[in-house]
Design a protein around this motif. Structure first.
Motif, mmCIF file in Angstrom:
data_model
loop_
_atom_site.group_PDB
_atom_site.id
_atom_site.type_symbol
_atom_site.label_atom_id
_atom_site.label_comp_id
_atom_site.label_asym_id
_atom_site.label_seq_id
_atom_site.Cartn_x
_atom_site.Cartn_y
_atom_site.Cartn_z
ATOM 1 N N LYS A 183 0.836 -1.199 0.000
ATOM 2 C CA LYS A 183 0.000 0.000 0.000
ATOM 3 C C LYS A 183 0.871 1.249 0.000
ATOM 4 O O LYS A 183 1.945 1.284 0.608
ATOM 5 N N ARG A 184 0.366 2.262 -0.690
ATOM 6 C CA ARG A 184 0.915 3.614 -0.565
ATOM 7 C C ARG A 184 -0.024 4.374 0.364
ATOM 8 O O ARG A 184 -1.246 4.382 0.146
ATOM 9 N N ILE A 185 0.509 4.985 1.397
ATOM 10 C CA ILE A 185 -0.308 5.625 2.433
ATOM 11 C C ILE A 185 0.072 7.093 2.554
ATOM 12 O O ILE A 185 1.265 7.437 2.595
ATOM 13 N N MET A 186 -0.942 7.981 2.598
ATOM 14 C CA MET A 186 -0.723 9.405 2.849
ATOM 15 C C MET A 186 -1.442 9.784 4.138
ATOM 16 O O MET A 186 -2.627 9.493 4.311
ATOM 17 N N VAL A 187 -0.713 10.426 5.052
ATOM 18 C CA VAL A 187 -1.270 10.906 6.309
ATOM 19 C C VAL A 187 -1.198 12.432 6.318
ATOM 20 O O VAL A 187 -0.122 13.011 6.100
ATOM 21 N N LYS A 188 -2.337 13.068 6.566
ATOM 22 C CA LYS A 188 -2.381 14.526 6.565
ATOM 23 C C LYS A 188 -1.524 15.108 7.693
ATOM 24 O O LYS A 188 -1.288 14.445 8.709
ATOM 25 N N PRO A 189 -1.062 16.349 7.538
ATOM 26 C CA PRO A 189 -0.315 16.996 8.624
ATOM 27 C C PRO A 189 -1.116 16.997 9.924
ATOM 28 O O PRO A 189 -2.315 17.271 9.932
ATOM 29 N N LYS A 190 -0.461 16.629 11.001
ATOM 30 C CA LYS A 190 -1.018 16.577 12.362
ATOM 31 C C LYS A 190 -2.066 15.482 12.545
ATOM 32 O O LYS A 190 -2.702 15.405 13.597
ATOM 33 N N ALA A 191 -2.253 14.617 11.560
ATOM 34 C CA ALA A 191 -3.255 13.545 11.669
ATOM 35 C C ALA A 191 -2.620 12.294 12.281
ATOM 36 O O ALA A 191 -1.406 12.086 12.220
ATOM 37 N N THR A 192 -3.482 11.454 12.852
ATOM 38 C CA THR A 192 -3.035 10.261 13.559
ATOM 39 C C THR A 192 -3.947 9.091 13.255
ATOM 40 O O THR A 192 -5.182 9.234 13.305
ATOM 41 N N LEU A 193 -3.370 7.950 12.930
ATOM 42 C CA LEU A 193 -4.169 6.740 12.794
ATOM 43 C C LEU A 193 -4.495 6.191 14.180
ATOM 44 O O LEU A 193 -3.925 6.623 15.185
ATOM 45 N N SER A 194 -5.392 5.222 14.237
ATOM 46 C CA SER A 194 -5.772 4.648 15.525
ATOM 47 C C SER A 194 -4.628 3.832 16.117
ATOM 48 O O SER A 194 -3.754 3.321 15.398
ATOM 49 N N LEU A 195 -4.642 3.704 17.443
ATOM 50 C CA LEU A 195 -3.761 2.769 18.126
ATOM 51 C C LEU A 195 -4.376 1.389 17.943
ATOM 52 O O LEU A 195 -5.513 1.148 18.361
ATOM 53 N N GLN A 196 -3.631 0.466 17.309
ATOM 54 C CA GLN A 196 -4.259 -0.763 16.842
ATOM 55 C C GLN A 196 -3.277 -1.923 16.849
ATOM 56 O O GLN A 196 -2.077 -1.758 17.087
#
Length: 482
Positions: free
Chosen positions: A393-406
């Motif tokens: 996968k290619r993944i983009m995360v926005k500035p200051k964004a956070t994925l879930s703790l998982q």
């Protein structure tokens, strides 16, 4: 006296006839089909342009669903705006209950504004004419009328409902004599020849209290059920969620069937319906043929959106997303290319594309629901390759964004930073990774990816394991409430 308007944007549709570009989780109202704004963004901008000449326009009230809530916020944020409220229907119950929810929201602070209700998936080419017509409708609604915008037909279309009006063709606002069902071709031709018939645009204007009163009169079962769902609503910032069980009990009905068609049939009820003509290059973009109709065409009638080459081809639309598409020796064709699906259709049969989506659903395939690139509140991921026991996968995360703790039961993950800065939580350890650095997330380990920077973070993720489905996620913390 200043006229107070609340724009109500109906953003819950699925747009199946514009597949494969439109998918259930990224439907047509959020697509950019021409220019640099989505249809939803165009609708918002047009409605905000109503301000002026004694009219004040509030922030929009958007009616949608849970799956699209972050798309709505992101697209409004791109325009420097935010909704007054985002009403999230737990289940679809058609437009009459949806507008009733909006009316309750509009009156929540003791006010009774004019609501301008607009679908999120339409387009117009003459925005000045749109603004003038809707302002006229708002002034008529101020007097207690329910006002609908009617489109002057230029062809005998069978895909629209019609409005039959009475009065002089020179009247700016006309009384509605009847609403007419979608006709067959012969009847549509007769309507066009006789005059006095208009396409029903789905745009209408009235006071919030007037809509609730009309709904109470004609469909008290819907009015009471919506009121019950509204009374137990939960509010989380701009998100407003009516009671799930209560809203599921609301009868499903359209605005037209529930109220509008009944008003001219029972004039003694006292709910007058008026119509203002809208001559603004309107289209509901209901199918790919409609997209061809409103697009700029070359000398042979061809429309190229994306990378396309034509030879000996006429009256054809090519929409290319990710690669070169060429058309040779064809006429009256639609070709739509996306990374995971291609549509080829006769332009005259483009209404039937929805049957392909139904077939995908029956077969349990995901192409009717998801694009290869899947949008999330924190950014997006693109599944660029997959095989036995691996996925990339290619993944983009926005500035200051956070994925879930998982954590995952069945897969391990390798992350390689392409650009930006990644904050990686793996077990009890938190590290920062820069461009070209990598890390490994073992199977069963608690982890999180975040972007502490001010530019987008892009990574390549390589998954390996016995099962790679998206449902293999155990979330411990999630700022987005999933």
């Amino acid at each position: 006296m200043t006229l107070q308007i609340v724009p109500v944007i109906m953003a819950g549709g699925s747009g199946t006839r514009l597949w494969p570009l439109s998918r259930a989780l990224y439907p047509k109202q959020f697509l950019v089909l021409h220019g640099n704004e989505s249809l939803f963004q165009q609708a918002h901008r047009r409605l905000q342009a109503l301000a002026g000449e004694g009219i004040e326009v509030a922030a929009p009230c958007v009616v949608g669903n849970e799956e699209h809530r972050f798309l709505v916020l992101d697209q409004l944020r791109e325009q420097g705006a935010s909704p007054s409220s985002l009403l999230l229907e737990p289940v679809g119950r058609n437009t009459a209950p949806a507008v009733a929810l909006a009316a309750h929201a509009a009156m929540a602070n003791g006010q009774d504004p004019i609501m301008v209700v607009a679908p999120a998936d339409q387009t117009v080419t003459d925005e000045a004419a749109f603004v003038a017509a809707v302002r006229e409708a708002a002034r008529a609604a101020e007097q207690g009328d329910i006002v609908i915008l009617g489109i002057q037909p230029d062809s005998p279309q069978t895909g629209y409902g019609y409005i039959r009006t009475q009065g002089s063709a020179s009247d700016v606002t006309r009384a509605v004599a009847a609403f007419v069902e979608k006709p067959n071709a012969e009847t549509a031709q007769r309507y066009l020849a006789e005059g006095g018939y208009y396409w029903n645009s789905g745009l209408f204007v009235m006071r919030a209290s007037r809509w609730l009163a009309a709904l109470q009169h004609f469909r008290p079962d819907i009015a009471h059920a919506v009121a019950a769902a509204w009374s137990v609503r939960k509010t989380d910032g701009t998100f407003v969620r009516p009671g799930k069980e209560e809203f599921a009990a609301v009868p499903a009905e359209s605005v037209d069937y529930a109220v509008l068609e009944k008003c001219p049939e029972t004039p003694q009820a006292g709910f007058n319906v008026k119509m203002v003509p809208l001559n603004a290059g309107w289209s509901d973009l209901g199918a790919w043929d409609a997209v061809w109709q409103v697009s700029e065409r070359d000398a042979s009638g061809n429309v190229a959106q994306g990378d396309a080459i034509f030879h000996n081809t006429r009256n054809t639309l090519v929409h290319s997303t990710s690669r070169l598409v060429s058309a040779v020796g064809v006429d009256n064709i639609v070709v739509v290319e996306t990374p995971d699906a291609v549509l080829v259709a006769d332009r005259d049969s483009s209404q039937d594309v929805k049957k392909i989506v139904s077939a995908l659903q029956e077969q349990g395939r995901t192409e009717g629901t998801l694009h290869r690139r899947v949008h999330r509140p924190w950014g997006w991921y693109d599944s660029i390759d997959a095989g036995p026991r691996f996925q990339v996968k290619r993944i983009m995360v926005k500035p200051k964004a956070t994925l879930s703790l998982q954590m995952h039961h069945h897969r391990a993950e390798h992350w390689i930073v392409v650009s930006g800065t990644a904050e990686v939580t793996c077990g009890d350890k938190v590290t920062l990774l820069g461009e070209n650095q990598s890390t490994y997330i073992p199977l069963g380990e608690t982890h999180r990816l975040a972007n502490p920077g001010t530019i987008p973070l892009e990574i390549i993720e390589v998954q390996s394991g016995s099962y790679l489905g998206e449902d293999d996620i155990v979330r411990f913390e999630d700022k987005y409430g999933r």
